[in-house]
Design a protein around this motif. Sequence first.
Motif, PDB file in Angstrom:
ATOM      1  N   THR A  95       0.846  -1.188   0.000  1.00  0.00           N
ATOM      2  CA  THR A  95       0.000   0.000   0.000  1.00  0.00           C
ATOM      3  C   THR A  95       0.877   1.231   0.000  1.00  0.00           C
ATOM      4  O   THR A  95       2.101   1.157   0.213  1.00  0.00           O
ATOM      5  CB  THR A  95      -0.986   0.011   1.194  1.00  0.00           C
ATOM      6  OG1 THR A  95      -2.020   0.978   0.944  1.00  0.00           O
ATOM      7  CG2 THR A  95      -0.307   0.376   2.507  1.00  0.00           C
ATOM      8  N   ILE A  96       0.268   2.372  -0.276  1.00  0.00           N
ATOM      9  CA  ILE A  96       0.945   3.660  -0.209  1.00  0.00           C
ATOM     10  C   ILE A  96       0.377   4.407   0.979  1.00  0.00           C
ATOM     11  O   ILE A  96      -0.849   4.512   1.115  1.00  0.00           O
ATOM     12  CB  ILE A  96       0.718   4.472  -1.506  1.00  0.00           C
ATOM     13  CG1 ILE A  96       1.468   3.828  -2.668  1.00  0.00           C
ATOM     14  CG2 ILE A  96       1.127   5.927  -1.322  1.00  0.00           C
ATOM     15  CD1 ILE A  96       1.199   4.468  -4.018  1.00  0.00           C
ATOM     16  N   ASN A  97       1.261   4.904   1.865  1.00  0.00           N
ATOM     17  CA  ASN A  97       0.765   5.728   2.952  1.00  0.00           C
ATOM     18  C   ASN A  97       1.883   6.600   3.510  1.00  0.00           C
ATOM     19  O   ASN A  97       2.952   6.705   2.903  1.00  0.00           O
ATOM     20  CB  ASN A  97       0.057   4.901   4.031  1.00  0.00           C
ATOM     21  CG  ASN A  97      -1.177   5.643   4.564  1.00  0.00           C
ATOM     22  OD1 ASN A  97      -1.071   6.615   5.297  1.00  0.00           O
ATOM     23  ND2 ASN A  97      -2.361   5.198   4.117  1.00  0.00           N
ATOM     24  N   GLU A  98       1.630   7.172   4.653  1.00  0.00           N
ATOM     25  CA  GLU A  98       2.455   8.227   5.252  1.00  0.00           C
ATOM     26  C   GLU A  98       3.886   7.741   5.480  1.00  0.00           C
ATOM     27  O   GLU A  98       4.114   6.702   6.082  1.00  0.00           O
ATOM     28  CB  GLU A  98       1.794   8.610   6.578  1.00  0.00           C
ATOM     29  CG  GLU A  98       1.950  10.025   7.000  1.00  0.00           C
ATOM     30  CD  GLU A  98       3.099  10.176   7.984  1.00  0.00           C
ATOM     31  OE1 GLU A  98       3.947   9.264   8.069  1.00  0.00           O
ATOM     32  OE2 GLU A  98       3.130  11.224   8.660  1.00  0.00           O
TER      33      GLU A  98
ATOM     34  N   LEU B  61      -6.004  -4.644   1.181  1.00  0.00           N
ATOM     35  CA  LEU B  61      -4.986  -3.644   0.852  1.00  0.00           C
ATOM     36  C   LEU B  61      -4.504  -3.793  -0.585  1.00  0.00           C
ATOM     37  O   LEU B  61      -4.150  -2.802  -1.227  1.00  0.00           O
ATOM     38  CB  LEU B  61      -3.826  -3.739   1.849  1.00  0.00           C
ATOM     39  CG  LEU B  61      -4.231  -3.308   3.273  1.00  0.00           C
ATOM     40  CD1 LEU B  61      -3.166  -3.678   4.283  1.00  0.00           C
ATOM     41  CD2 LEU B  61      -4.517  -1.797   3.329  1.00  0.00           C
TER      42      LEU B  61
ATOM     43  N   LEU C 227       0.331   0.972  -8.564  1.00  0.00           N
ATOM     44  CA  LEU C 227       0.647   1.555  -9.867  1.00  0.00           C
ATOM     45  C   LEU C 227       0.951   3.028  -9.641  1.00  0.00           C
ATOM     46  O   LEU C 227       0.101   3.771  -9.142  1.00  0.00           O
ATOM     47  CB  LEU C 227      -0.534   1.367 -10.818  1.00  0.00           C
ATOM     48  CG  LEU C 227      -0.314   1.784 -12.266  1.00  0.00           C
ATOM     49  CD1 LEU C 227       0.774   0.950 -12.918  1.00  0.00           C
ATOM     50  CD2 LEU C 227      -1.620   1.664 -13.047  1.00  0.00           C
ATOM     51  N   ILE C 228       2.171   3.413  -9.973  1.00  0.00           N
ATOM     52  CA  ILE C 228       2.647   4.765  -9.648  1.00  0.00           C
ATOM     53  C   ILE C 228       3.019   5.488 -10.928  1.00  0.00           C
ATOM     54  O   ILE C 228       3.816   4.977 -11.728  1.00  0.00           O
ATOM     55  CB  ILE C 228       3.866   4.679  -8.702  1.00  0.00           C
ATOM     56  CG1 ILE C 228       3.464   3.996  -7.392  1.00  0.00           C
ATOM     57  CG2 ILE C 228       4.458   6.057  -8.444  1.00  0.00           C
ATOM     58  CD1 ILE C 228       4.620   3.719  -6.446  1.00  0.00           C
TER      59      ILE C 228
ATOM     60  N   LEU D 226       4.997  10.623  -6.653  1.00  0.00           N
ATOM     61  CA  LEU D 226       4.392  10.470  -5.330  1.00  0.00           C
ATOM     62  C   LEU D 226       4.224  11.843  -4.674  1.00  0.00           C
ATOM     63  O   LEU D 226       5.031  12.755  -4.909  1.00  0.00           O
ATOM     64  CB  LEU D 226       5.277   9.595  -4.442  1.00  0.00           C
ATOM     65  CG  LEU D 226       5.405   8.121  -4.843  1.00  0.00           C
ATOM     66  CD1 LEU D 226       6.534   7.453  -4.062  1.00  0.00           C
ATOM     67  CD2 LEU D 226       4.092   7.383  -4.619  1.00  0.00           C
TER      68      LEU D 226
ATOM     69  N   TRP E 242       4.227  13.223   1.150  1.00  0.00           N
ATOM     70  CA  TRP E 242       4.126  12.356   2.329  1.00  0.00           C
ATOM     71  C   TRP E 242       3.874  10.899   1.976  1.00  0.00           C
ATOM     72  O   TRP E 242       3.593  10.084   2.852  1.00  0.00           O
ATOM     73  CB  TRP E 242       3.005  12.869   3.253  1.00  0.00           C
ATOM     74  CG  TRP E 242       3.232  14.275   3.672  1.00  0.00           C
ATOM     75  CD1 TRP E 242       2.603  15.391   3.195  1.00  0.00           C
ATOM     76  CD2 TRP E 242       4.188  14.741   4.628  1.00  0.00           C
ATOM     77  NE1 TRP E 242       3.109  16.516   3.797  1.00  0.00           N
ATOM     78  CE2 TRP E 242       4.069  16.149   4.672  1.00  0.00           C
ATOM     79  CE3 TRP E 242       5.132  14.099   5.451  1.00  0.00           C
ATOM     80  CZ2 TRP E 242       4.879  16.927   5.510  1.00  0.00           C
ATOM     81  CZ3 TRP E 242       5.927  14.879   6.286  1.00  0.00           C
ATOM     82  CH2 TRP E 242       5.794  16.274   6.304  1.00  0.00           C
ATOM     83  N   GLN E 243       3.928  10.580   0.699  1.00  0.00           N
ATOM     84  CA  GLN E 243       3.615   9.207   0.303  1.00  0.00           C
ATOM     85  C   GLN E 243       4.851   8.315   0.244  1.00  0.00           C
ATOM     86  O   GLN E 243       5.861   8.680  -0.357  1.00  0.00           O
ATOM     87  CB  GLN E 243       2.932   9.187  -1.077  1.00  0.00           C
ATOM     88  CG  GLN E 243       1.505   9.722  -1.054  1.00  0.00           C
ATOM     89  CD  GLN E 243       0.833   9.619  -2.407  1.00  0.00           C
ATOM     90  OE1 GLN E 243       1.385  10.024  -3.428  1.00  0.00           O
ATOM     91  NE2 GLN E 243      -0.380   9.084  -2.427  1.00  0.00           N
TER      92      GLN E 243
END
Lengths: 138, 138, 138
Positions: free
Chosen positions: B50-53, B96, B101-102, B111, B114-115
Amino acid sequence: MWIQKKITLPAASRGFHLITSRVISALPELADCQCGMLQIFIQHTSASLTINENADPDVRADFEVAMNRAVPENQPFSHTLEGSDDMPAHVKASLLGSSLLIPIGNGRPQLGTWQGIYLCEHRDRASGRHLVLTLWGE
Amino acid sequence: MWIQKKITLPAASRGFHLITSRVISALPELADCQCGMLQIFIQHTSASLTINENADPDVRADFEVAMNRAVPENQPFSHTLEGSDDMPAHVKASLLGSSLLIPIGNGRPQLGTWQGIYLCEHRDRASGRHLVLTLWGE
Amino acid sequence: MWIQKKITLPAASRGFHLITSRVISALPELADCQCGMLQIFIQHTSASLTINENADPDVRADFEVAMNRAVPENQPFSHTLEGSDDMPAHVKASLLGSSLLIPIGNGRPQLGTWQGIYLCEHRDRASGRHLVLTLWGE
Protein backbone atom coordinates in the motif's frame (compact mmCIF):
# COMPACT_ATOMS: atom_id res chain seq x y z
CA MET A 1 0.15 -4.67 -28.86
CA TRP A 2 -3.20 -3.53 -27.48
CA ILE A 3 -6.05 -6.01 -27.16
CA GLN A 4 -9.35 -5.31 -25.46
CA LYS A 5 -12.31 -7.62 -25.18
CA LYS A 6 -15.39 -8.01 -23.04
CA ILE A 7 -16.54 -11.24 -21.49
CA THR A 8 -19.57 -12.00 -19.35
CA LEU A 9 -19.33 -14.31 -16.37
CA PRO A 10 -22.48 -16.34 -15.69
CA ALA A 11 -24.48 -15.42 -12.60
CA ALA A 12 -22.69 -16.61 -9.48
CA SER A 13 -23.90 -17.22 -5.96
CA ARG A 14 -22.98 -14.75 -3.24
CA GLY A 15 -19.40 -15.45 -2.28
CA PHE A 16 -15.91 -15.77 -3.68
CA HIS A 17 -15.20 -17.72 -6.86
CA LEU A 18 -11.99 -18.67 -8.67
CA ILE A 19 -12.04 -17.39 -12.27
CA THR A 20 -8.35 -17.59 -13.19
CA SER A 21 -8.68 -20.15 -15.97
CA ARG A 22 -11.76 -18.50 -17.42
CA VAL A 23 -9.91 -15.18 -17.76
CA ILE A 24 -6.70 -16.68 -19.11
CA SER A 25 -8.47 -18.84 -21.66
CA ALA A 26 -10.25 -15.77 -23.05
CA LEU A 27 -6.86 -14.33 -24.02
CA PRO A 28 -4.83 -16.68 -26.23
CA GLU A 29 -2.91 -13.53 -27.25
CA LEU A 30 -1.11 -13.71 -23.89
CA ALA A 31 1.29 -16.22 -25.44
CA ASP A 32 2.58 -13.50 -27.80
CA CYS A 33 3.33 -10.98 -25.04
CA GLN A 34 6.94 -11.02 -23.86
CA CYS A 35 6.50 -8.14 -21.44
CA GLY A 36 3.24 -6.40 -20.67
CA MET A 37 0.20 -5.93 -18.50
CA LEU A 38 -3.22 -7.49 -18.22
CA GLN A 39 -6.00 -5.47 -16.68
CA ILE A 40 -9.25 -7.07 -15.60
CA PHE A 41 -12.00 -4.54 -14.95
CA ILE A 42 -15.48 -5.31 -13.63
CA GLN A 43 -18.24 -2.96 -14.82
CA HIS A 44 -20.34 -3.24 -11.66
CA THR A 45 -20.60 -1.66 -8.22
CA SER A 46 -21.76 -4.59 -6.11
CA ALA A 47 -19.26 -7.22 -7.23
CA SER A 48 -15.50 -6.95 -7.25
CA LEU A 49 -12.20 -8.65 -8.11
CA THR A 50 -9.29 -9.72 -5.98
CA ILE A 51 -6.26 -11.98 -6.03
CA ASN A 52 -5.93 -14.59 -3.32
CA GLU A 53 -5.23 -18.20 -2.42
CA ASN A 54 -6.05 -20.59 -5.26
CA ALA A 55 -5.97 -23.97 -3.53
CA ASP A 56 -8.21 -24.45 -0.51
CA PRO A 57 -11.94 -23.72 -1.10
CA ASP A 58 -12.23 -23.01 2.64
CA VAL A 59 -10.34 -19.77 2.06
CA ARG A 60 -13.04 -18.54 -0.28
CA ALA A 61 -15.76 -19.50 2.23
CA ASP A 62 -13.87 -17.77 5.05
CA PHE A 63 -13.60 -14.61 2.95
CA GLU A 64 -17.39 -14.38 3.04
CA VAL A 65 -17.30 -14.66 6.84
CA ALA A 66 -14.63 -11.99 7.19
CA MET A 67 -16.19 -9.53 4.76
CA ASN A 68 -19.62 -9.87 6.38
CA ARG A 69 -18.04 -9.05 9.71
CA ALA A 70 -16.12 -6.06 8.32
CA VAL A 71 -19.22 -4.68 6.56
CA PRO A 72 -22.33 -6.00 8.33
CA GLU A 73 -25.85 -5.55 7.01
CA ASN A 74 -27.39 -4.14 10.19
CA GLN A 75 -26.05 -0.61 9.86
CA PRO A 76 -28.15 2.59 9.78
CA PHE A 77 -28.09 2.86 5.97
CA SER A 78 -30.40 5.07 3.90
CA HIS A 79 -29.96 3.25 0.58
CA THR A 80 -32.05 0.17 1.42
CA LEU A 81 -34.60 -0.02 -1.42
CA GLU A 82 -32.68 -2.74 -3.22
CA GLY A 83 -32.42 -4.96 -0.14
CA SER A 84 -30.31 -5.17 2.99
CA ASP A 85 -27.48 -6.84 1.05
CA ASP A 86 -27.15 -4.00 -1.47
CA MET A 87 -25.40 -1.22 0.44
CA PRO A 88 -22.90 -3.64 2.08
CA ALA A 89 -22.26 -4.98 -1.41
CA HIS A 90 -21.29 -1.50 -2.62
CA VAL A 91 -18.89 -1.02 0.29
CA LYS A 92 -17.30 -4.45 -0.11
CA ALA A 93 -16.87 -3.77 -3.82
CA SER A 94 -14.90 -0.61 -3.08
CA LEU A 95 -12.82 -2.22 -0.34
CA LEU A 96 -11.74 -5.05 -2.64
CA GLY A 97 -11.68 -3.00 -5.83
CA SER A 98 -13.03 -3.03 -9.36
CA SER A 99 -9.87 -3.92 -11.24
CA LEU A 100 -6.77 -6.09 -11.16
CA LEU A 101 -3.48 -5.43 -12.92
CA ILE A 102 -1.27 -8.45 -13.52
CA PRO A 103 2.26 -8.30 -14.97
CA ILE A 104 2.88 -10.47 -18.04
CA GLY A 105 6.31 -11.95 -18.78
CA ASN A 106 7.36 -14.55 -21.33
CA GLY A 107 3.77 -15.05 -22.46
CA ARG A 108 2.39 -15.80 -19.02
CA PRO A 109 0.79 -13.94 -16.11
CA GLN A 110 3.45 -13.55 -13.43
CA LEU A 111 1.23 -14.74 -10.61
CA GLY A 112 2.77 -16.39 -7.58
CA THR A 113 2.31 -20.12 -7.07
CA TRP A 114 -0.67 -19.68 -4.75
CA GLN A 115 -2.32 -16.71 -6.43
CA GLY A 116 -5.63 -16.98 -8.23
CA ILE A 117 -8.19 -14.48 -9.50
CA TYR A 118 -11.45 -14.23 -7.55
CA LEU A 119 -14.80 -12.92 -8.64
CA CYS A 120 -16.29 -11.50 -5.44
CA GLU A 121 -20.08 -11.59 -5.73
CA HIS A 122 -21.56 -9.47 -2.97
CA ARG A 123 -25.28 -9.67 -3.88
CA ASP A 124 -27.67 -12.39 -2.76
CA ARG A 125 -29.05 -12.68 -6.27
CA ALA A 126 -27.00 -11.33 -9.14
CA SER A 127 -27.06 -11.55 -12.90
CA GLY A 128 -24.03 -12.22 -15.06
CA ARG A 129 -21.13 -9.84 -14.60
CA HIS A 130 -19.33 -8.02 -17.40
CA LEU A 131 -15.54 -7.84 -17.44
CA VAL A 132 -13.32 -5.72 -19.71
CA LEU A 133 -10.00 -7.45 -20.37
CA THR A 134 -7.18 -5.30 -21.72
CA LEU A 135 -3.77 -6.64 -22.63
CA TRP A 136 -0.90 -4.45 -23.77
CA GLY A 137 2.85 -4.79 -24.11
CA GLU A 138 5.42 -6.04 -26.55
CA MET B 1 10.44 1.09 -22.99
CA TRP B 2 9.40 -2.02 -21.11
CA ILE B 3 11.50 -3.23 -18.17
CA GLN B 4 10.54 -6.05 -15.85
CA LYS B 5 12.58 -7.43 -12.99
CA LYS B 6 12.02 -9.45 -9.86
CA ILE B 7 13.41 -8.59 -6.47
CA THR B 8 13.10 -10.41 -3.16
CA LEU B 9 12.56 -8.51 0.05
CA PRO B 10 14.15 -10.11 3.11
CA ALA B 11 11.80 -11.66 5.68
CA ALA B 12 10.06 -8.92 7.66
CA SER B 13 8.28 -8.96 10.98
CA ARG B 14 4.50 -8.79 11.06
CA GLY B 15 3.54 -5.20 10.44
CA PHE B 16 3.98 -2.34 8.02
CA HIS B 17 7.38 -1.45 6.55
CA LEU B 18 8.59 1.40 4.35
CA ILE B 19 10.23 0.02 1.18
CA THR B 20 10.23 3.08 -1.06
CA SER B 21 13.98 3.47 -1.42
CA ARG B 22 14.52 -0.26 -1.88
CA VAL B 23 12.09 -0.30 -4.81
CA ILE B 24 13.36 2.89 -6.42
CA SER B 25 17.00 1.87 -6.16
CA ALA B 26 16.24 -1.39 -7.98
CA LEU B 27 15.20 0.64 -11.02
CA PRO B 28 17.91 3.05 -12.22
CA GLU B 29 16.03 3.01 -15.55
CA LEU B 30 13.45 5.30 -13.97
CA ALA B 31 15.71 8.24 -14.80
CA ASP B 32 15.19 7.59 -18.51
CA CYS B 33 11.39 7.59 -18.35
CA GLN B 34 9.83 10.94 -19.22
CA CYS B 35 6.26 9.68 -18.91
CA GLY B 36 5.24 6.22 -17.83
CA MET B 37 4.07 3.84 -15.17
CA LEU B 38 5.69 1.70 -12.51
CA GLN B 39 3.83 -1.34 -11.27
CA ILE B 40 4.89 -3.15 -8.11
CA PHE B 41 3.28 -6.57 -7.79
CA ILE B 42 3.64 -8.92 -4.82
CA GLN B 43 3.46 -12.65 -5.65
CA HIS B 44 1.92 -13.67 -2.33
CA THR B 45 -1.52 -13.95 -0.72
CA SER B 46 -0.71 -13.15 2.91
CA ALA B 47 1.31 -9.99 2.41
CA SER B 48 0.33 -6.88 0.50
CA LEU B 49 1.40 -3.43 -0.69
CA THR B 50 0.00 0.00 0.00
CA ILE B 51 0.95 3.66 -0.21
CA ASN B 52 0.77 5.73 2.95
CA GLU B 53 2.45 8.23 5.25
CA ASN B 54 6.25 8.08 4.99
CA ALA B 55 7.35 10.10 8.03
CA ASP B 56 6.06 8.99 11.42
CA PRO B 57 6.76 5.33 12.36
CA ASP B 58 3.75 5.49 14.67
CA VAL B 59 1.53 5.48 11.60
CA ARG B 60 2.89 2.10 10.56
CA ALA B 61 2.39 0.73 14.09
CA ASP B 62 -1.16 2.08 14.20
CA PHE B 63 -1.93 0.42 10.87
CA GLU B 64 -1.31 -2.92 12.58
CA VAL B 65 -3.79 -1.96 15.32
CA ALA B 66 -6.45 -0.87 12.84
CA MET B 67 -6.10 -3.85 10.52
CA ASN B 68 -6.25 -6.30 13.43
CA ARG B 69 -9.48 -4.68 14.53
CA ALA B 70 -10.98 -4.72 11.03
CA VAL B 71 -10.02 -8.38 10.49
CA PRO B 72 -9.68 -10.07 13.91
CA GLU B 73 -8.31 -13.56 14.39
CA ASN B 74 -11.16 -14.91 16.53
CA GLN B 75 -13.64 -15.50 13.71
CA PRO B 76 -15.32 -18.84 12.86
CA PHE B 77 -12.86 -19.68 10.08
CA SER B 78 -12.44 -23.14 8.52
CA HIS B 79 -8.98 -22.55 7.03
CA THR B 80 -6.99 -22.72 10.27
CA LEU B 81 -4.36 -25.39 9.60
CA GLU B 82 -1.63 -22.79 8.97
CA GLY B 83 -2.32 -20.91 12.20
CA SER B 84 -4.79 -18.36 13.49
CA ASP B 85 -2.92 -15.55 11.75
CA ASP B 86 -3.20 -17.11 8.29
CA MET B 87 -6.80 -16.54 7.25
CA PRO B 88 -6.83 -12.94 8.57
CA ALA B 89 -3.61 -12.45 6.59
CA HIS B 90 -5.36 -13.49 3.38
CA VAL B 91 -8.24 -11.09 4.00
CA LYS B 92 -5.95 -8.17 4.89
CA ALA B 93 -3.94 -8.88 1.74
CA SER B 94 -7.03 -8.54 -0.41
CA LEU B 95 -8.29 -5.43 1.39
CA LEU B 96 -4.99 -3.64 0.85
CA GLY B 97 -4.17 -5.19 -2.51
CA SER B 98 -1.41 -7.04 -4.30
CA SER B 99 -0.19 -4.29 -6.56
CA LEU B 100 0.58 -0.59 -6.75
CA LEU B 101 0.65 1.55 -9.87
CA ILE B 102 2.65 4.76 -9.65
CA PRO B 103 2.80 7.42 -12.37
CA ILE B 104 6.27 8.38 -13.59
CA GLY B 105 7.07 11.86 -14.87
CA ASN B 106 10.40 13.47 -15.69
CA GLY B 107 12.29 10.40 -14.53
CA ARG B 108 10.72 10.27 -11.10
CA PRO B 109 7.77 8.60 -9.36
CA GLN B 110 5.07 11.23 -8.97
CA LEU B 111 4.39 10.47 -5.33
CA GLY B 112 3.09 13.18 -3.05
CA THR B 113 5.39 14.65 -0.42
CA TRP B 114 4.13 12.36 2.33
CA GLN B 115 3.61 9.21 0.30
CA GLY B 116 5.77 6.12 0.75
CA ILE B 117 5.49 2.50 -0.31
CA TYR B 118 4.65 -0.02 2.41
CA LEU B 119 5.23 -3.74 2.50
CA CYS B 120 2.37 -5.04 4.63
CA GLU B 121 3.45 -8.30 6.24
CA HIS B 122 0.40 -10.04 7.69
CA ARG B 123 1.96 -13.31 8.88
CA ASP B 124 3.58 -13.85 12.29
CA ARG B 125 6.53 -15.60 10.68
CA ALA B 126 7.15 -15.05 6.99
CA SER B 127 9.92 -15.76 4.54
CA GLY B 128 11.22 -13.28 2.01
CA ARG B 129 8.64 -11.81 -0.35
CA HIS B 130 8.96 -11.69 -4.13
CA LEU B 131 8.05 -8.54 -6.03
CA VAL B 132 7.70 -8.10 -9.79
CA LEU B 133 8.62 -4.56 -10.84
CA THR B 134 7.47 -3.45 -14.28
CA LEU B 135 8.30 -0.06 -15.76
CA TRP B 136 6.95 1.12 -19.09
CA GLY B 137 6.61 4.43 -20.88
CA GLU B 138 8.59 6.74 -23.10
CA MET C 1 0.16 8.38 -26.92
CA TRP C 2 1.22 9.35 -23.42
CA ILE C 3 -0.44 12.30 -21.70
CA GLN C 4 0.07 13.30 -18.09
CA LYS C 5 -1.41 16.26 -16.31
CA LYS C 6 -2.07 17.38 -12.78
CA ILE C 7 -5.33 18.84 -11.55
CA THR C 8 -6.32 20.09 -8.12
CA LEU C 9 -9.73 19.37 -6.70
CA PRO C 10 -11.12 22.11 -4.44
CA ALA C 11 -11.33 21.34 -0.72
CA ALA C 12 -14.21 18.95 -0.07
CA SER C 13 -16.10 18.11 3.09
CA ARG C 14 -15.46 14.80 4.82
CA GLY C 15 -17.28 12.16 2.85
CA PHE C 16 -17.65 10.70 -0.61
CA HIS C 17 -17.99 12.90 -3.70
CA LEU C 18 -18.66 12.16 -7.37
CA ILE C 19 -15.88 13.57 -9.55
CA THR C 20 -16.41 11.66 -12.80
CA SER C 21 -17.23 14.62 -14.99
CA ARG C 22 -14.46 16.74 -13.51
CA VAL C 23 -11.88 14.11 -14.36
CA ILE C 24 -13.22 13.36 -17.84
CA SER C 25 -13.50 17.00 -18.81
CA ALA C 26 -9.83 17.55 -17.90
CA LEU C 27 -8.87 15.07 -20.63
CA PRO C 28 -10.28 16.01 -24.05
CA GLU C 29 -7.53 13.76 -25.46
CA LEU C 30 -9.65 10.77 -24.42
CA ALA C 31 -11.56 11.15 -27.68
CA ASP C 32 -8.42 10.28 -29.64
CA CYS C 33 -7.73 7.05 -27.77
CA GLN C 34 -9.08 3.95 -29.48
CA CYS C 35 -7.65 1.54 -26.91
CA GLY C 36 -5.82 2.53 -23.76
CA MET C 37 -5.77 3.19 -20.06
CA LEU C 38 -6.51 6.14 -17.80
CA GLN C 39 -4.89 6.21 -14.41
CA ILE C 40 -6.07 8.61 -11.71
CA PHE C 41 -3.61 8.93 -8.85
CA ILE C 42 -4.14 10.95 -5.68
CA GLN C 43 -0.98 12.39 -4.12
CA HIS C 44 -2.23 12.21 -0.52
CA THR C 45 -2.43 9.73 2.34
CA SER C 46 -5.68 10.76 4.03
CA ALA C 47 -7.94 10.90 0.98
CA SER C 48 -8.53 8.20 -1.59
CA LEU C 49 -10.29 7.25 -4.82
CA THR C 50 -12.83 4.57 -5.58
CA ILE C 51 -15.40 3.60 -8.19
CA ASN C 52 -18.97 3.11 -7.07
CA GLU C 53 -22.64 3.84 -7.66
CA ASN C 54 -23.17 7.10 -9.53
CA ALA C 55 -26.88 7.70 -9.07
CA ASP C 56 -28.22 7.80 -5.50
CA PRO C 57 -26.53 10.32 -3.17
CA ASP C 58 -27.60 8.12 -0.25
CA VAL C 59 -24.97 5.60 -1.32
CA ARG C 60 -22.23 8.17 -0.81
CA ALA C 61 -23.63 9.10 2.61
CA ASP C 62 -23.89 5.43 3.61
CA PHE C 63 -20.26 4.90 2.59
CA GLU C 64 -19.29 7.34 5.32
CA VAL C 65 -21.32 5.31 7.84
CA ALA C 66 -19.77 2.02 6.76
CA MET C 67 -16.18 3.26 6.66
CA ASN C 68 -16.50 4.88 10.09
CA ARG C 69 -17.68 1.56 11.47
CA ALA C 70 -14.89 -0.40 9.76
CA VAL C 71 -12.22 2.05 10.97
CA PRO C 72 -13.50 3.82 14.09
CA GLU C 73 -11.75 6.76 15.73
CA ASN C 74 -11.68 5.38 19.26
CA GLN C 75 -8.78 2.97 18.82
CA PRO C 76 -5.55 2.94 20.86
CA PHE C 77 -3.57 4.88 18.25
CA SER C 78 -0.21 6.56 18.87
CA HIS C 79 -0.33 8.95 15.91
CA THR C 80 -2.88 11.38 17.32
CA LEU C 81 -1.17 14.77 17.11
CA GLU C 82 -3.09 15.76 13.98
CA GLY C 83 -6.48 14.92 15.49
CA SER C 84 -8.58 11.84 16.12
CA ASP C 85 -9.71 11.77 12.49
CA ASP C 86 -6.17 11.60 11.09
CA MET C 87 -5.06 8.03 11.75
CA PRO C 88 -8.42 6.55 10.67
CA ALA C 89 -8.09 8.68 7.52
CA HIS C 90 -4.76 7.04 6.71
CA VAL C 91 -6.22 3.55 7.15
CA LYS C 92 -9.33 4.31 5.09
CA ALA C 93 -7.10 5.75 2.36
CA SER C 94 -5.16 2.50 2.13
CA LEU C 95 -8.27 0.32 2.24
CA LEU C 96 -9.84 2.19 -0.65
CA GLY C 97 -6.63 2.95 -2.50
CA SER C 98 -4.70 5.83 -3.99
CA SER C 99 -5.27 5.13 -7.66
CA LEU C 100 -7.83 3.99 -10.19
CA LEU C 101 -7.16 2.40 -13.56
CA ILE C 102 -9.94 2.64 -16.10
CA PRO C 103 -9.89 0.95 -19.52
CA ILE C 104 -10.45 3.25 -22.52
CA GLY C 105 -12.11 2.00 -25.69
CA ASN C 106 -13.37 3.94 -28.72
CA GLY C 107 -12.50 7.25 -27.11
CA ARG C 108 -14.45 6.65 -23.93
CA PRO C 109 -13.88 5.27 -20.42
CA GLN C 110 -15.37 1.78 -20.36
CA LEU C 111 -17.23 2.31 -17.11
CA GLY C 112 -20.39 0.35 -16.41
CA THR C 113 -23.72 2.16 -16.48
CA TRP C 114 -23.79 2.71 -12.74
CA GLN C 115 -20.11 3.36 -12.15
CA GLY C 116 -18.78 6.76 -11.14
CA ILE C 117 -15.50 8.02 -9.75
CA TYR C 118 -15.49 9.06 -6.08
CA LEU C 119 -13.13 11.33 -4.23
CA CYS C 120 -13.09 9.92 -0.70
CA GLU C 121 -12.22 12.72 1.72
CA HIS C 122 -11.37 11.21 5.08
CA ARG C 123 -10.30 14.34 7.00
CA ASP C 124 -12.65 16.65 8.89
CA ARG C 125 -10.96 19.67 7.37
CA ALA C 126 -8.92 19.21 4.23
CA SER C 127 -7.33 21.44 1.64
CA GLY C 128 -7.54 20.88 -2.10
CA ARG C 129 -6.35 17.50 -3.33
CA HIS C 130 -3.87 16.95 -6.16
CA LEU C 131 -4.51 14.30 -8.78
CA VAL C 132 -2.12 13.04 -11.44
CA LEU C 133 -4.01 11.94 -14.57
CA THR C 134 -2.14 9.74 -17.02
CA LEU C 135 -3.60 8.54 -20.30
CA TRP C 136 -1.81 6.15 -22.63
CA GLY C 137 -2.74 3.94 -25.53
CA GLU C 138 -3.24 4.10 -29.26
